[in-house]
Design a protein around this motif. Sequence first.
Motif, mmCIF file in Angstrom:
data_model
loop_
_atom_site.group_PDB
_atom_site.id
_atom_site.type_symbol
_atom_site.label_atom_id
_atom_site.label_comp_id
_atom_site.label_asym_id
_atom_site.label_seq_id
_atom_site.Cartn_x
_atom_site.Cartn_y
_atom_site.Cartn_z
ATOM 1 N N GLN A 490 0.820 -1.205 0.000
ATOM 2 C CA GLN A 490 0.000 0.000 0.000
ATOM 3 C C GLN A 490 0.861 1.264 0.000
ATOM 4 O OE1 GLN A 490 -3.526 0.420 0.044
ATOM 5 N NE2 GLN A 490 -3.313 -1.650 -0.758
ATOM 6 N N VAL A 491 1.898 1.237 0.804
ATOM 7 C CA VAL A 491 2.744 2.429 0.880
ATOM 8 C C VAL A 491 3.438 2.668 -0.455
ATOM 9 C CG1 VAL A 491 4.736 3.465 1.993
ATOM 10 C CG2 VAL A 491 3.072 2.226 3.349
ATOM 11 N N GLU A 493 2.378 1.812 -3.298
ATOM 12 C CA GLU A 493 1.391 2.233 -4.277
ATOM 13 C C GLU A 493 1.130 3.734 -4.156
ATOM 14 O OE1 GLU A 493 -2.727 0.365 -4.425
ATOM 15 O OE2 GLU A 493 -1.366 -1.141 -5.277
ATOM 16 N N ARG A 494 1.022 4.170 -2.901
ATOM 17 C CA ARG A 494 0.729 5.592 -2.685
ATOM 18 C C ARG A 494 1.980 6.427 -2.688
ATOM 19 N NH1 ARG A 494 -4.324 5.015 0.695
ATOM 20 N NH2 ARG A 494 -4.524 2.802 0.392
ATOM 21 N N ASP A 495 3.111 5.744 -2.518
ATOM 22 C CA ASP A 495 4.378 6.432 -2.399
ATOM 23 C C ASP A 495 4.453 7.262 -1.121
ATOM 24 O OD1 ASP A 495 6.841 6.489 -3.380
ATOM 25 O OD2 ASP A 495 6.560 8.261 -4.625
ATOM 26 N N SER A 496 3.581 6.978 -0.182
ATOM 27 C CA SER A 496 3.651 7.662 1.117
ATOM 28 C C SER A 496 2.656 6.996 2.053
ATOM 29 C CB SER A 496 3.313 9.136 0.975
ATOM 30 O OG SER A 496 1.918 9.277 0.877
ATOM 31 N N TRP A 497 2.576 7.540 3.262
ATOM 32 C CA TRP A 497 1.631 6.982 4.221
ATOM 33 C C TRP A 497 0.277 7.687 4.158
ATOM 34 C CZ3 TRP A 497 2.148 2.668 7.038
ATOM 35 C CH2 TRP A 497 3.426 2.129 7.141
ATOM 36 N N THR A 498 0.196 8.705 3.368
ATOM 37 C CA THR A 498 -1.065 9.438 3.351
ATOM 38 C C THR A 498 -2.188 8.509 2.919
ATOM 39 O OG1 THR A 498 -0.002 10.393 1.444
ATOM 40 C CG2 THR A 498 -0.822 11.940 3.111
ATOM 41 N N GLY A 499 -3.286 8.680 3.597
ATOM 42 C CA GLY A 499 -4.419 7.810 3.301
ATOM 43 C C GLY A 499 -4.366 6.538 4.112
ATOM 44 N N MET A 500 -3.282 6.372 4.881
ATOM 45 C CA MET A 500 -3.157 5.148 5.674
ATOM 46 C C MET A 500 -3.308 5.452 7.167
ATOM 47 S SD MET A 500 -1.883 2.557 3.535
ATOM 48 C CE MET A 500 -0.797 1.592 4.533
#
Lengths: 578, 837
Positions: A490-491, A493-500
């Motif tokens: 997931q990280v 995919e998003r390239d960050s923790w945002t949304g997590m």
Amino acid sequence: MAGRLDAPELPDFDILKRLARDQLIYLLEQLPGKKDLFIEADLMSPLDRIANVSILKQHDVEKLYKLENKMVQGVSDQLCFLVRPRIASVKHVAEIVNADKASARLRKYKIIFTPQKFFMCETVLEEEGIFGDVTFDEWAFYLLPLDDDIISMELPEFFRDYFLMTYELWKEMVEDSENEIKPRQAEIGRVFFLDRDVDYVTPMCSQVVYEGLVDDVFRIKCGSVDFGSEVTSSNKSVKVLLNSQDKVFKEIRNEHFSNVFGFLSQKARRLQTQYDKRQGMDIKQMKDFVSQELKNLKQEHRLLSLHIGACESIMKKKTKQDFQELLKSEHALLEGFEIRESTSCVEEHINRQISPLESLRLMCLLSLTENGLISKDYRSLKTQYLQSYGYDHILTFANLKQIGLLTEQQPGETLTAVESTMGKLVTDKAVGKLTDAFSSLARKSHFRALSKRLNLIPRTEEEYDLKVPRDMAYVFSGAYIPLSCKIIEQVLERDSWTGMEEVSRLLNNNEFITIERSMDAGYSCNVQRVILVVFLGGCTFSEIAALRFLGKEKGFKFVFVTTAITNSFRMLESLLES
Amino acid sequence: MAFVTANWNPLGDVFYRKFNLYSDWKMKEDLSNCLIAAAPYAGPIALMINGSHKERSPSLRPIMEIYSSSGNRIVSLPWKSGQVVHIGWTTNEDLLCIQDDGTVLIHDIFGTFKRHFSMGNEVLQNRVVDAKVFPTAYGSGVVILTGAFRFTLATNIDDLKLRRFPEVPGLLRPPTCWAVLMQDRQPKIVLANGKDVYVLDNASCTSVIPPGLGPQVCGFTQIAVSFNYKKLALFTDTGNIWMGSSSFKDKLCVVETNFKTAPKQFVWCDRPKSDNPTVVGIWDKVLVIMGKTKETIKFYQDEDVHLVPEVDGVRIISSSNHEFLHEVPPACQDIFKIASMAPGALLLEAHKEYEKESQKADEYLREIKEQNLLFEAVQQCIEAAGNEYEPEMQKSLLRAASFGKCFISNFPPDTFVKMARDLRVLNAMRDYIIGIPLTYPQYKQLTIEILIDRLILHRLYPLAIRICKYMKISELQGASRILAHWACYKVQQKDEPDDSIARAINHKLGDTPGISYSEIAAKAYECGRIELAIKLLEYEPRSGEQVPLLLKMKRSQLALLKAIESGDSDLVYTVVTYLKNEMNRGDFFMTLQNQPVALSLYRQFCKHQEPETLKDLFNQDDNHQELGNFYVRSSYSNETTIEGRVAALQSAVDEYNKAKNEFAAKITEEQIKLLRYQFRLQKESGKTYLDLSLHDTVQALLLDSKHKQAEQLYKDFKIPDKRFWWLKISALAEKQDWEELEKFSKSKKSPIGYMPFVEICVKHRNRYEAKKYVAKVSPEQKVKGYIMVGDLEQAVETATERKNENELNIILSKCTAATDQSIVEKINRAKAQILKK
């Protein structure tokens, strides 16, 4: 499972081995002349991967001993001890030295601590009264490459020491070694650090990919395994290195076990045709064949028969009805269905004394997926277990509770937790209604919420084709995607923790810190896709297989650094108290 | 520029020149009444006024004064210690004052007393007659000559090891002259006693004869050793000077002088790679330069002078002048020698004409180019620039070089650039304020790094930093290091408040890489400024670095905090151990109580080393749960008797009760019961039961057919029915007691169903018995049961009855085509039927 063609190259980690070897040799040479080498038991295998006996002999090591409770005096006038910086080990050394003193024998002693010396070791030596009699050195051997993409710190006790005792001696070492890993002209684009306690569920599941199964059944030690007589079909046991050098193993290690046999028989047939080429060869061709191909074929043949033997042995042990049922109840636990049935299944398992560790594993899995056992079950299962395996396990349970593997549900806890979060999320008006809705659901564990949030359990409508896996769930027969791996996916995919944020909250206040490093202009995008995953407290072969799969799908290369390779048995064994 | 050679004096083929280093040099003191010492490499000059032995008037206290080479008085202070015999500078510019009682006092260039040491007890009686300070491979050495005419020597004053040199035969009065030599990193002493010359070392005293000296010599009155210890000169009572290698193997030359008395001072005037051995001597007010040739150069001085040998010449210090005497370097000779046609000279001329816009420039250039010597010309000019002291002269030489460079393609620029840079540094150093008039050869010998160190010693921090930046010395080696030194100096400024010093330091240093605030703090602590040290430590980003100093300052609580912050458990442990020894037990525990990390670490240690302490820790914490666990553990590992074990468990029960852990208390009580029971059984039967689990105990009893006792346990411990049934049937099957098994199966309704009966029989390969139970198996499992006992026919029937296709398929998979043909057909028929419906 052909990978994407643009997958980046892995850095060469073999240099770590060479460095460690050179340093060890240097340290041994610091004590010139003949000497006996005492090695701590759990350093034997790692040492073997770095410097074998003949190398040690070249550097004047007369005799090798395992450092253990048994008193061994050694023959040389110089004794060298290669130990972990533990109190117990230092005490063993002290015993030997003091025995020499008692018999008025004069010798030289040198302790090589690996990977470093701790102050307390000196304190113990002082208390034992031999501080001045020994010399020390440090062998900075932190990282052992087990394979092209796996580096192990070979610190199995890290898990217990760190998560149970919050005894952080190793922590700094782990951090230190991380610095070493980052080569100057960055070859690794991203680094993940995962504490084992983020995901206890995954290592508690029965492993069904080949490498994981081999580990569960035969115990892979430091990248090699002892296949006993039931595998070799002779009365000798064979030590086999399991890594990507083994061509047969390389192709099956990440496969679901149900595919392995088919693959092996196919391979056998292919081998046969290659052997059959002999027919109709003239002498010259035959000569070439014997000199070139035959050796490879023979080697492959040997490996093939070993793996077939291993498969048979696994099948014998695992394909019994029991195992299937076990997997079924495991899957039920993961999905959160038929909890009662599963509980009684566990109870029966305990009552029948099938396997102490297996029973513990199931209890833990039950507790982990349900966010703790309800009090009645907690007590009764524990009582049952103690009746079966002895009262001393009361300490084991204390450990399991402390580390969070087997806990008791606090009445009402989960509900209020959900309520309070709902309070944050929605307006007051809605809260009342929602609370009502939730009380019907009654219990909702974090694992459940995570599983839902991250879609850890694939929908079951369609049949999961294990031959052509569609996601990482294949490592658990399509029933569950390892949580640890999913987070990484997931990280990335998003390239960050945002949304997590929600996920991280559900992971029990574990803080997630992202350190962004400014990317240099020369940073190639290939480097970006080489990803270091550090597991603090051990990782399983299933997780490695899952991430390797993800890598192939998405064109990443994962490099694994772990304090040790682990599985449910090792984890639980380390928490046993008896 | 004819005047360039005005101060040149020929001696044989070469020229010597003497020039003032500083034009307005003035020293108030009359040097005749002083002990004087000047540090080599243009170092500071120290005077001990009224210190001179003979003319000391008792009423006058000696005064110690230190001047920079430019004549700035750095310090002047009355001497309060004993009678000084000799003063000398060490290689790192500390002033050594050697007293007649053998004490050596060390001051820095600011006159601050640093420390003292003694040259041995033996001296106390005999006093020191003479002494010398000399540079060695390890630092600086000191040698003294005692009143008993023995030499005692230390090669390195920072690592004092005194060596008493062997006695010199027949030495009943002080040697007429002596000097220290370094050969193969070993110090030796050359001394002359009349006409005997000896070389003394650690172990032996060797008599030597300078080769090639006439027999008429009756004594040697002066000795001089060259700067590099390679050459030696002896002055004989016949007025001859013998010059040769310091090994006494080769003679360089013997020169006759007209002086019969020994010179007051006698030194080499040398330069690296020179083949003109030259010495300088002073007789009364005449300074004489003597070389290989017959002629000499004489300078008449009107006051007392002091000679300071340097690597490339001699410094001449007097009250009114500070001069430098040296052999004119070859490059300068080539260029400036009158009517020189050397390429460099021509190039300089060409450039001069060029500036005058005269076409002669071209002529000169052509002349050089025709000989193909332009390259050499440029080189010469560059080299000569380095050896000229006047900036104007340097400039014109460099300009000429630069001019010449234009006519050469691909002249490598670095020599020129380097020289320009070096000269800029040198000129800055020679400045009156700085007062370090280094020559180019001295500077090269000294190296820029040491030069920076010297600037640091002189507290010339800004200049040092500027030079580092200018010379592009790495931050770590240069600027940061200097700043750190500055900070260490800053903390010693007693009159400034802690706050402002700390702030000033942080303001200047910031996060400069390579700065260790803890080192600066350590310095502050050394100066007794604990508060300042703590303030400075706050700026230290690495918590680990703060700890050792905090411990040293006895701020152990703070140290513990910082250790924990550092995340380095080893460090935490260090502090914990320290605290343990430092504090009383109660306080120690209290401290730990507030620091969970430290506490768990200490617990781990106690677990191995001091189990009783562990108990105390839990006790203090009222951690009854852990105490309970502790007793349980000790009942297993420490206690050997049954009473001991029970007692430990009983304590555990108490603790668990206190912890309100009823479950654990209850289960522990049961364990006590079990232990007692097992013990009794063991006594009765002689078999081992202790430490078996309840399950295993019952099993063992059942296997021994002690059904009554087993039943007893079943009741007493409320073993669940299910478990008991499992236990019983497996034990009976194990014993092949099929009759009893059947009886048991009928005793009451099985809580575990009847499938286990089937399974256990099959496991023990008794299908006959197994079949008995299949009928009783629940409908859902019946098919499975039949398959298990191998009765496929019945299985099919049951499955057909249950209309369960799944089960039929399972049966089908068990069939083998060869033997079970009829069954396969049946299954297919049944399946067809199910499908129909």
